[in-house]
Each structure stands twice: as structure tokens, then as C-alpha cells.
Write an enzyme that holds these catalytic residues in place. Structure first.
Site, PDB file in Angstrom:
ATOM      1  N   CYS A  18       0.467 -11.097   4.437  1.00 48.50           N
ATOM      2  CA  CYS A  18      -0.170  -9.885   3.912  1.00 48.50           C
ATOM      3  C   CYS A  18      -0.412  -8.926   5.067  1.00 48.50           C
ATOM      4  CB  CYS A  18      -1.488 -10.221   3.228  1.00 48.50           C
ATOM      5  SG  CYS A  18      -1.257 -11.040   1.634  1.00 48.50           S
ATOM      6  N   PRO A  19      -0.229  -7.638   4.906  1.00 48.09           N
ATOM      7  CA  PRO A  19       0.060  -6.932   3.668  1.00 48.09           C
ATOM      8  C   PRO A  19       1.549  -6.787   3.355  1.00 48.09           C
ATOM      9  CG  PRO A  19      -0.331  -5.326   5.361  1.00 48.09           C
ATOM     10  CD  PRO A  19      -0.496  -6.700   6.001  1.00 48.09           C
TER      11      PRO A  19
END
Length: 80
Positions: A18-19
Site C-alpha cells: 500500500c498505497p
């Protein structure tokens, strides 16, 4: 829950964090037509929790998620 739908496109984001996980899913969905199905292979608690939530918030439909024995999950989304 398993999903028995033939995907129009498949992506593997198991090596991403992530992201970037949702960025790649978003890019794939943006290239698809409404109603098409995207199958996403992912790994980890954070993308497993966040990608379906964010996809729903952006108007896409979560068709199902299947957890595999190797720790991967297969998420199936329909483009909204």
C-alpha cells in the site's frame, strides 16, 4: 466467498505494498468498461481489507473474495 465469473482482465499485485496496491487496481479499473470484471490476486491483511472498501466507495461492485492456502487472496470486482 468464491466467485464464479469469467474475468475480463486479471492483475497480480502480490508483490506490491500500500498505497501501490490500490493505485494498480484503480488504473486497471479505469481502463475497463462499465460492467467488466477484474480479478485481482493480492496478499496481506491491509490490501485484503482496504481494496474492497475503496472499490465500493468508488462505485464498483465486489463480487467475491477467495482465500488460497498459500496466503494469496483472489478478489473479483465489477467496474461500476
Amino acid at each position: 466467498m468464491p466467485c464464479i465469473v469469467t474475468p475480463d482482465r486479471q492483475i497480480d499485485i502480490t508483490a506490491e505494498t500500500c498505497p501501490m496496491t490500490f493505485v494498480l487496481v484503480r488504473l486497471a479499473l479505469d481502463q475497463m468498461k462499465a460492467g467488466e470484471v477484474l480479478e485481482v490476486r493480492l496478499r496481506g491483511a491491509e490490501p485484503r481489507r482496504n481494496i474492497p472498501l475503496t472499490a465500493r466507495e468508488q462505485g464498483h461492485e465486489v463480487l467475491g473474495m477467495l482465500d488460497e492456502a498459500n496466503g494469496d487472496s483472489i478478489l473479483t470486482l465489477r467496474r461500476g
